[in-house]
Design a protein around this motif. Structure first.
Motif, PDB file in Angstrom:
ATOM      1  N   ARG A 343      26.651  66.413 106.254  1.00  0.00           N
ATOM      2  CA  ARG A 343      27.583  66.875 107.284  1.00  0.00           C
ATOM      3  C   ARG A 343      29.030  66.599 106.891  1.00  0.00           C
ATOM      4  N   TYR A 344      29.283  65.461 106.241  1.00  0.00           N
ATOM      5  CA  TYR A 344      30.645  65.162 105.784  1.00  0.00           C
ATOM      6  C   TYR A 344      31.127  66.220 104.794  1.00  0.00           C
ATOM      7  N   PHE A 345      30.285  66.578 103.841  1.00  0.00           N
ATOM      8  CA  PHE A 345      30.706  67.520 102.807  1.00  0.00           C
ATOM      9  C   PHE A 345      30.782  68.946 103.345  1.00  0.00           C
ATOM     10  N   VAL A 346      29.947  69.279 104.328  1.00  0.00           N
ATOM     11  CA  VAL A 346      30.043  70.597 104.960  1.00  0.00           C
ATOM     12  C   VAL A 346      31.390  70.726 105.669  1.00  0.00           C
ATOM     13  N   LYS A 347      31.831  69.658 106.348  1.00  0.00           N
ATOM     14  CA  LYS A 347      33.133  69.687 107.007  1.00  0.00           C
ATOM     15  C   LYS A 347      34.264  69.784 105.981  1.00  0.00           C
ATOM     16  N   ALA A 348      34.124  69.042 104.883  1.00  0.00           N
ATOM     17  CA  ALA A 348      35.167  69.100 103.848  1.00  0.00           C
ATOM     18  C   ALA A 348      35.235  70.490 103.234  1.00  0.00           C
ATOM     19  N   GLU A 349      34.098  71.110 102.985  1.00  0.00           N
ATOM     20  CA  GLU A 349      34.093  72.454 102.420  1.00  0.00           C
ATOM     21  C   GLU A 349      34.654  73.468 103.405  1.00  0.00           C
ATOM     22  N   GLY A 350      34.384  73.239 104.711  1.00  0.00           N
ATOM     23  CA  GLY A 350      34.844  74.192 105.715  1.00  0.00           C
ATOM     24  C   GLY A 350      36.337  74.252 105.866  1.00  0.00           C
ATOM     25  N   THR A 351      37.061  73.213 105.462  1.00  0.00           N
ATOM     26  CA  THR A 351      38.526  73.232 105.563  1.00  0.00           C
ATOM     27  C   THR A 351      39.184  73.973 104.406  1.00  0.00           C
ATOM     28  N   VAL A 352      38.412  74.300 103.382  1.00  0.00           N
ATOM     29  CA  VAL A 352      38.958  75.039 102.237  1.00  0.00           C
ATOM     30  C   VAL A 352      38.868  76.526 102.536  1.00  0.00           C
ATOM     31  N   PRO A 353      39.962  77.290 102.395  1.00  0.00           N
ATOM     32  CA  PRO A 353      39.891  78.730 102.629  1.00  0.00           C
ATOM     33  C   PRO A 353      38.802  79.384 101.772  1.00  0.00           C
ATOM     34  N   LYS A 354      38.141  80.385 102.338  1.00  0.00           N
ATOM     35  CA  LYS A 354      37.028  81.008 101.632  1.00  0.00           C
ATOM     36  C   LYS A 354      37.460  81.597 100.298  1.00  0.00           C
ATOM     37  N   ASP A 360      32.585  75.271  91.572  1.00  0.00           N
ATOM     38  CA  ASP A 360      33.008  73.986  91.025  1.00  0.00           C
ATOM     39  C   ASP A 360      33.690  73.095  92.060  1.00  0.00           C
ATOM     40  N   LEU A 361      33.849  73.593  93.291  1.00  0.00           N
ATOM     41  CA  LEU A 361      34.443  72.774  94.334  1.00  0.00           C
ATOM     42  C   LEU A 361      33.572  71.534  94.546  1.00  0.00           C
ATOM     43  N   LEU A 362      34.189  70.362  94.607  1.00  0.00           N
ATOM     44  CA  LEU A 362      33.434  69.116  94.627  1.00  0.00           C
ATOM     45  C   LEU A 362      32.508  69.040  95.846  1.00  0.00           C
ATOM     46  N   ALA A 363      33.013  69.404  97.021  1.00  0.00           N
ATOM     47  CA  ALA A 363      32.171  69.366  98.218  1.00  0.00           C
ATOM     48  C   ALA A 363      30.982  70.303  98.063  1.00  0.00           C
ATOM     49  N   THR A 364      31.217  71.477  97.482  1.00  0.00           N
ATOM     50  CA  THR A 364      30.126  72.438  97.281  1.00  0.00           C
ATOM     51  C   THR A 364      29.099  71.899  96.304  1.00  0.00           C
ATOM     52  N   ARG A 365      29.533  71.196  95.299  1.00  0.00           N
ATOM     53  CA  ARG A 365      28.587  70.621  94.329  1.00  0.00           C
ATOM     54  C   ARG A 365      27.682  69.591  95.000  1.00  0.00           C
ATOM     55  N   PHE A 366      28.255  68.752  95.860  1.00  0.00           N
ATOM     56  CA  PHE A 366      27.435  67.780  96.582  1.00  0.00           C
ATOM     57  C   PHE A 366      26.465  68.488  97.532  1.00  0.00           C
ATOM     58  N   VAL A 399      17.410  64.223  90.758  1.00  0.00           N
ATOM     59  CA  VAL A 399      18.535  64.797  91.501  1.00  0.00           C
ATOM     60  C   VAL A 399      19.404  63.680  92.074  1.00  0.00           C
ATOM     61  N   LEU A 400      18.794  62.632  92.547  1.00  0.00           N
ATOM     62  CA  LEU A 400      19.557  61.493  93.066  1.00  0.00           C
ATOM     63  C   LEU A 400      20.409  60.854  91.980  1.00  0.00           C
ATOM     64  N   GLU A 401      19.916  60.805  90.759  1.00  0.00           N
ATOM     65  CA  GLU A 401      20.715  60.268  89.650  1.00  0.00           C
ATOM     66  C   GLU A 401      21.958  61.119  89.421  1.00  0.00           C
ATOM     67  N   VAL A 402      21.790  62.437  89.513  1.00  0.00           N
ATOM     68  CA  VAL A 402      22.949  63.328  89.336  1.00  0.00           C
ATOM     69  C   VAL A 402      23.957  63.106  90.455  1.00  0.00           C
ATOM     70  N   VAL A 403      23.480  62.973  91.689  1.00  0.00           N
ATOM     71  CA  VAL A 403      24.377  62.720  92.819  1.00  0.00           C
ATOM     72  C   VAL A 403      25.121  61.401  92.620  1.00  0.00           C
ATOM     73  N   HIS A 404      24.422  60.377  92.180  1.00  0.00           N
ATOM     74  CA  HIS A 404      25.037  59.063  92.001  1.00  0.00           C
ATOM     75  C   HIS A 404      26.102  59.109  90.907  1.00  0.00           C
ATOM     76  N   THR A 405      25.799  59.776  89.814  1.00  0.00           N
ATOM     77  CA  THR A 405      26.774  59.889  88.724  1.00  0.00           C
ATOM     78  C   THR A 405      28.018  60.636  89.181  1.00  0.00           C
ATOM     79  N   LEU A 406      27.829  61.738  89.892  1.00  0.00           N
ATOM     80  CA  LEU A 406      28.965  62.513  90.389  1.00  0.00           C
ATOM     81  C   LEU A 406      29.791  61.699  91.372  1.00  0.00           C
ATOM     82  N   MET A 407      29.138  60.908  92.197  1.00  0.00           N
ATOM     83  CA  MET A 407      29.847  60.072  93.168  1.00  0.00           C
ATOM     84  C   MET A 407      30.728  59.053  92.453  1.00  0.00           C
TER      85      MET A 407
END
Length: 524
Positions: A343-354, A360-366, A399-407
């Motif tokens: 939900r945090y990343f959906v909100k962050a992505e929603g503030t970016v104009p379409k 490659d947007l970071l929120a979209t990657r998460f 997949v969790l390892e990829v998320v952790h590395t990106l974080m």
């Protein structure tokens, strides 16, 4: 040999003054650049908040996304050398084609509904053939069905208690005792009470609207009388609620969530003070839903909800801090919710104009990576826990390892107070709890079931807005518990409440109340 230049004292002082002025200009320039960076960051945060408010007011509320299920197991690029290409269970990865719902076919009406047959015949003058004039004979019928509604019908039940007297003296008078009722001398019958309770707590209809609906059919009863009756029956069901809570706390897996509730008349508190309604539900064993009112949501109040819980049970919650204290105090396995992270990343992505959104947007990657975790759960929803565990170990863990590395890579370069920074902060804080679900195929990935259970209360709250008293809040919590537990067990709430209200006045012992639990009615 070095060249020596002779300068006067005045010239030396002038050069020193120029050097000091240059240094001062450099410092002022650096300070100005720092202020500019700060102002720019504050401007970006303000614009982000503005876009967030606009999206909350005018944007779509749904968080549903394409989970890219067809590519669920094609992760060679994302997982790299950590993937396990060999020994993969091909039976687990097989996916059946999506069966689309056929359109244009009306769903047949329930065969158990009573039917009234209306026969339509041609007038006798038209029962002749247009070609040779012969009389027509019946060869069959064409049928079509419509759903008909009979409006509510009110009636008055008049209880007549026969009186007996001795014909020889005036001392032998006896009166038939009144039957036991859930509300002694109450105006509403058990059927009417169950009808009103399901109207509010199942379908979200405020009591004043139900009073208006009853007036349409001749039942001129004030909403205050109806409200007082709901408080009485809600509090009378407390022994059953206590047994439901005992059974809930004995479950191996428990979900928990809370939402706000306003109570107008509470001693020592202003009417505007926010109170809370807690929702707890079982994730194993008999489906149970328990709602509890508290004047706050601190650790002391929250801990009462878990008094008596079995040691080592599994608890799924959001990231609210008192849950951590409860888990430590009662030695529980505490799971984190991936829906709250997303939900945090959906909100962050929603503030970016379409127009500016890219893969490659970071929120979209998460969001895409979290979507893969949920896609794996959707794929294995009907599997056995052992088979689901193998999928989590072979796929979700990577997949969790990829998320952790990106974080870890991106945390240092994000403004902490931004929406994306809040998401990364929440993800880091919850990480130990978020990855625990991989350890067991029976453990859930999110707290969504509990949010779905508390949603009827939130929808109903839009209509009735608040509780007048603490007793009213407790009664509502009890009746919501009964209604939602019935729904979870596939029981009609009206049928159960009618059954319960008839039998509650007769119950005296713990065994009597235990026989009134919702799931016990199936054996009645």
């Amino acid at each position: 040999m070095p060249i020596q230049v002779a300068i006067t004292v005045e010239e030396l002082n002038a050069l020193l003054a120029i050097r000091d002025a240059y240094g001062l200009l450099q410092r002022e320039h650096e300070e100005a650049r720092s202020v500019l960076r700060l102002v720019t960051a504050e401007r970006d945060l303000a614009e982000e908040r503005l876009r967030t408010y606009r999206r909350e007011l005018f944007g779509a509320k749904s968080e549903a996304r394409n989970l890219e299920q067809p590519d669920l197991f094609n992760e060679a690029e994302a997982l790299g050398a950590t993937a396990i290409p060999a020994q993969e269970d091909t039976q687990e990865t097989a996916v059946a084609a999506h069966a689309r719902k056929k359109r244009g076919h009306r769903k047949p009406l329930d065969l158990n509904l009573p039917r009234e047959f209306v026969r339509h015949e041609l007038p006798e003058a038209e029962r002749f053939c247009n070609h040779d004039g012969q009389a027509l004979v019946e060869i069959g019928i064409e049928t079509s069905e419509q759903l008909d509604v009979i409006p509510e019908q009110l009636r008055v039940i008049q209880h007549q208690r026969v009186k007996y007297a001795c014909p020889c003296c005036d001392l032998g008078i006896k009166v038939t005792p009144a039957p036991l009722r859930i509300i002694p001398r109450g105006l509403l019958s058990e059927s009417a009470l169950a009808w009103i309770a399901t109207g509010k707590y199942q379908f979200g209809m405020p009591l004043y609207r139900q009073a208006g609906l009853l007036r349409r059919f001749g039942g001129d009863i004030s909403s205050n009388t109806i409200a007082a009756s709901m408080v009485r029956v809600g509090l009378a069901s407390q022994p059953v609620i206590n047994l439901m809570r005992d059974a809930l706390l004995d479950a191996e897996l428990i979900y928990c969530d809370e939402t706000t509730l306003q109570v107008l008349k509470e001693e020592g508190r202003r009417p505007q003070t926010t109170s809370y309604l807690w929702a707890q539900m079982t994730g194993s064993g008999v489906p149970i839903r328990c709602f509890t009112y508290t004047p706050g949501r601190g650790t002391r109040l929250a801990d009462r909800l878990f008094t008596g819980i079995r040691e080592g049970a599994v608890m799924m919650t959001d990231g609210y801090e008192p849950y951590n204290d409860i888990a430590r105090r009662h030695h529980l396995v505490h799971l984190g919710c991936w829906v709250h992270v997303r939900r945090y990343f959906v909100k962050a992505e929603g503030t970016v104009p379409k127009a500016a959104r890219t893969p490659d947007l970071l929120a979209t990657r998460f969001i895409r990576l979290i979507g893969k975790l949920f896609a794996a759960e959707a794929r294995s929803e009907t599997w056995s826990p052992q088979r689901r565990q193998r999928l989590r170990r072979r796929y979700s863990a990577h997949v969790l390892e990829v998320v952790h590395t990106l974080m870890l890579e991106q945390s240092s370069g994000i403004v902490p107070k931004s929406l994306l920074g809040n998401g990364l902060t929440y993800l880091r804080a919850q990480w130990p709890k978020l990855i625990r679900y991989v350890e067991n195929g029976c453990w859930p990935i999110s707290n969504n079931p509990c949010e779905n259970a508390i949603r009827p209360f939130c929808v109903g709250r839009r209509g009735w807005l608040f509780s007048d008293t603490v007793d009213g809040a407790n009664a509502s919590a009890n009746l919501y518990s009964l209604v939602e537990t019935c729904k979870a067990n596939g029981i009609d709430p009206y049928r159960y409440l009618y059954w319960l209200f008839q039998r509650l006045p007769l119950a005296k012992t713990v065994d009597d109340y235990d026989a009134l639990l919702p799931w016990k009615m199936l054996a009645d």
